[in-house]
Design a protein around this motif. Structure first.
Motif, PDB file in Angstrom:
ATOM      1  N   ASN A   1     -13.704   1.017  -0.812  1.00 24.14           N
ATOM      2  CA  ASN A   1     -13.392  -0.272  -1.421  1.00 24.14           C
ATOM      3  C   ASN A   1     -12.044  -0.820  -0.922  1.00 24.14           C
ATOM      4  N   ILE A   2     -11.565  -0.273   0.201  1.00 27.17           N
ATOM      5  CA  ILE A   2     -10.311  -0.729   0.805  1.00 27.17           C
ATOM      6  C   ILE A   2     -10.618  -1.258   2.198  1.00 27.17           C
ATOM      7  N   LEU A   3     -10.368  -2.528   2.390  1.00 25.47           N
ATOM      8  CA  LEU A   3     -10.568  -3.137   3.706  1.00 25.47           C
ATOM      9  C   LEU A   3      -9.234  -3.182   4.432  1.00 25.47           C
ATOM     10  N   LEU A   4      -9.179  -2.562   5.589  1.00 23.97           N
ATOM     11  CA  LEU A   4      -7.984  -2.605   6.418  1.00 23.97           C
ATOM     12  C   LEU A   4      -8.202  -3.680   7.465  1.00 23.97           C
ATOM     13  N   VAL A   5      -7.322  -4.650   7.473  1.00 22.34           N
ATOM     14  CA  VAL A   5      -7.471  -5.807   8.356  1.00 22.34           C
ATOM     15  C   VAL A   5      -6.286  -5.844   9.308  1.00 22.34           C
TER      16      VAL A   5
ATOM     17  N   LEU B   1       0.842  -1.200   0.000  1.00 21.26           N
ATOM     18  CA  LEU B   1       0.000   0.000   0.000  1.00 21.26           C
ATOM     19  C   LEU B   1       0.877   1.251   0.000  1.00 21.26           C
ATOM     20  N   LYS B   2       1.952   1.212   0.758  1.00 22.87           N
ATOM     21  CA  LYS B   2       2.871   2.355   0.818  1.00 22.87           C
ATOM     22  C   LYS B   2       3.516   2.613  -0.546  1.00 22.87           C
ATOM     23  N   THR B   3       3.782   1.551  -1.323  1.00 20.40           N
ATOM     24  CA  THR B   3       4.442   1.738  -2.620  1.00 20.40           C
ATOM     25  C   THR B   3       3.560   2.466  -3.626  1.00 20.40           C
ATOM     26  N   PHE B   4       2.268   2.547  -3.364  1.00 24.24           N
ATOM     27  CA  PHE B   4       1.404   3.315  -4.269  1.00 24.24           C
ATOM     28  C   PHE B   4       1.837   4.768  -4.329  1.00 24.24           C
ATOM     29  N   GLN B   5       2.590   5.225  -3.339  1.00 22.65           N
ATOM     30  CA  GLN B   5       3.076   6.605  -3.293  1.00 22.65           C
ATOM     31  C   GLN B   5       4.463   6.759  -3.920  1.00 22.65           C
ATOM     32  N   THR B   6       5.113   5.652  -4.274  1.00 26.30           N
ATOM     33  CA  THR B   6       6.460   5.706  -4.835  1.00 26.30           C
ATOM     34  C   THR B   6       6.396   6.227  -6.268  1.00 26.30           C
TER      35      THR B   6
ATOM     36  N   GLY C   1      -2.931   6.694   7.133  1.00 26.67           N
ATOM     37  CA  GLY C   1      -2.111   7.796   6.621  1.00 26.67           C
ATOM     38  C   GLY C   1      -1.788   7.636   5.150  1.00 26.67           C
ATOM     39  N   TYR C   2      -1.467   6.404   4.726  1.00 31.05           N
ATOM     40  CA  TYR C   2      -1.189   6.156   3.307  1.00 31.05           C
ATOM     41  C   TYR C   2      -2.419   6.470   2.458  1.00 31.05           C
ATOM     42  N   ILE C   3      -3.580   6.115   2.984  1.00 29.74           N
ATOM     43  CA  ILE C   3      -4.820   6.391   2.251  1.00 29.74           C
ATOM     44  C   ILE C   3      -5.078   7.889   2.192  1.00 29.74           C
ATOM     45  N   SER C   4      -4.927   8.570   3.314  1.00 29.23           N
ATOM     46  CA  SER C   4      -5.216  10.011   3.326  1.00 29.23           C
ATOM     47  C   SER C   4      -4.210  10.814   2.504  1.00 29.23           C
ATOM     48  N   ASP C   5      -3.006  10.278   2.300  1.00 21.53           N
ATOM     49  CA  ASP C   5      -1.989  10.968   1.496  1.00 21.53           C
ATOM     50  C   ASP C   5      -2.186  10.776  -0.004  1.00 21.53           C
ATOM     51  N   SER C   6      -3.122   9.930  -0.401  1.00 23.85           N
ATOM     52  CA  SER C   6      -3.336   9.636  -1.815  1.00 23.85           C
ATOM     53  C   SER C   6      -4.751  10.029  -2.229  1.00 23.85           C
ATOM     54  N   PRO C   7      -4.886  10.978  -3.149  1.00 22.14           N
ATOM     55  CA  PRO C   7      -6.229  11.358  -3.609  1.00 22.14           C
ATOM     56  C   PRO C   7      -7.015  10.175  -4.177  1.00 22.14           C
ATOM     57  N   ILE C   8      -6.348   9.273  -4.893  1.00 21.98           N
ATOM     58  CA  ILE C   8      -7.036   8.116  -5.476  1.00 21.98           C
ATOM     59  C   ILE C   8      -7.539   7.197  -4.364  1.00 21.98           C
ATOM     60  N   LEU C   9      -6.678   6.885  -3.413  1.00 23.14           N
ATOM     61  CA  LEU C   9      -7.076   5.995  -2.321  1.00 23.14           C
ATOM     62  C   LEU C   9      -8.146   6.646  -1.449  1.00 23.14           C
ATOM     63  N   GLN C  10      -8.067   7.959  -1.272  1.00 19.55           N
ATOM     64  CA  GLN C  10      -9.110   8.670  -0.511  1.00 19.55           C
ATOM     65  C   GLN C  10     -10.466   8.498  -1.172  1.00 19.55           C
TER      66      GLN C  10
ATOM     67  N   ILE D   1      -3.584   2.128 -10.356  1.00 29.81           N
ATOM     68  CA  ILE D   1      -4.032   2.132  -8.958  1.00 29.81           C
ATOM     69  C   ILE D   1      -5.544   2.322  -8.913  1.00 29.81           C
ATOM     70  N   GLN D   2      -6.029   3.285  -9.685  1.00 29.15           N
ATOM     71  CA  GLN D   2      -7.453   3.578  -9.691  1.00 29.15           C
ATOM     72  C   GLN D   2      -8.264   2.376 -10.167  1.00 29.15           C
ATOM     73  N   GLU D   3      -7.815   1.725 -11.226  1.00 30.13           N
ATOM     74  CA  GLU D   3      -8.554   0.567 -11.730  1.00 30.13           C
ATOM     75  C   GLU D   3      -8.580  -0.574 -10.715  1.00 30.13           C
ATOM     76  N   ILE D   4      -7.440  -0.849 -10.103  1.00 35.07           N
ATOM     77  CA  ILE D   4      -7.376  -1.921  -9.097  1.00 35.07           C
ATOM     78  C   ILE D   4      -8.339  -1.639  -7.955  1.00 35.07           C
ATOM     79  N   VAL D   5      -8.253  -0.426  -7.423  1.00 31.39           N
ATOM     80  CA  VAL D   5      -9.031  -0.113  -6.220  1.00 31.39           C
ATOM     81  C   VAL D   5     -10.515   0.069  -6.540  1.00 31.39           C
ATOM     82  N   GLU D   6     -10.843   0.709  -7.664  1.00 27.86           N
ATOM     83  CA  GLU D   6     -12.253   0.908  -8.019  1.00 27.86           C
ATOM     84  C   GLU D   6     -12.925  -0.384  -8.458  1.00 27.86           C
ATOM     85  N   LYS D   7     -12.255  -1.122  -9.333  1.00 27.11           N
ATOM     86  CA  LYS D   7     -12.888  -2.295  -9.943  1.00 27.11           C
ATOM     87  C   LYS D   7     -12.896  -3.508  -9.022  1.00 27.11           C
TER      88      LYS D   7
END
Length: 163
Positions: free
Chosen positions: A99-103, A50-55, A85-94, A64-70
């Motif tokens: 559609n993101i389950l944190l376990v 998840l952190k690498t989405f910001q790299t 924090g990783y989610i809030s730092d990414s407009p796409i993930l926000q 990223i958008q297709e993976i998370v949306e679809k």
């Protein structure tokens, strides 16, 4: 287990070498999805992915958008990582956080493939950190040893002891 719905989890990462904690990702995610009773295909990842989405230049935003949306993500937390924090730092993930389950892994463990490679390189045992078959494979293929392409590492026998 009869009444459980099918769950398909797709994972990415190096799994180099695969550890028991990598295998636990699947168990923890499956248990969580069975509790929600929603049959789905999800990308399973650890916090480090998840952190690498910001790299920069590693992932394309449209991918990223297709993976998370679809499909969505099931992300298993790890000590030292701030998933929210990783989610809030990414407009796409926000935008797609629904559609993101944190376990949460109930058994916290810092074991990583990087740690395993480092331990092997220092001649330390990795017994009980890796499946025995993986330790045997590493030995049989002379991985992470001074003779292999992985510099500065030693070999271990099938018990995980340095040879």
């Amino acid at each position: 287990m009869k009444n459980r719905i099918p769950v398909v989890l797709l994972a990415c990462g190096s799994f180099n070498p695969i550890t028991n904690m990598h295998l636990r990702l699947f168990e923890v995610a499956r248990d969580h999805l069975h509790q929600t009773a929603v049959p789905e295909l999800k990308l399973l990842c650890g916090a480090d992915i998840l952190k690498t989405f910001q790299t920069p230049n590693l992932w394309k935003d449209e991918h990223i958008q297709e993976i998370v949306e679809k499909f969505g993500l099931v992300c298993v937390g790890r000590a030292g990582h701030d998933l929210k924090g990783y989610i809030s730092d990414s407009p796409i993930l926000q935008r797609c956080q629904h559609n993101i389950l944190l376990v949460r892994e109930p058994v916290q463990n810092d074991i990583s493939a990087t740690y395993i490679r480092r331990a092997l390189g220092h001649g330390q045992s990795v017994k009980y950190l890796l499946p025995d078959a993986v330790i045997a494979y590493i030995k049989d293929h002379n991985l992470y040893s001074t003779d292999s392409s992985w510099k500065g590492n030693s070999t271990q026998n099938s018990e995980g002891e340095t040879s």
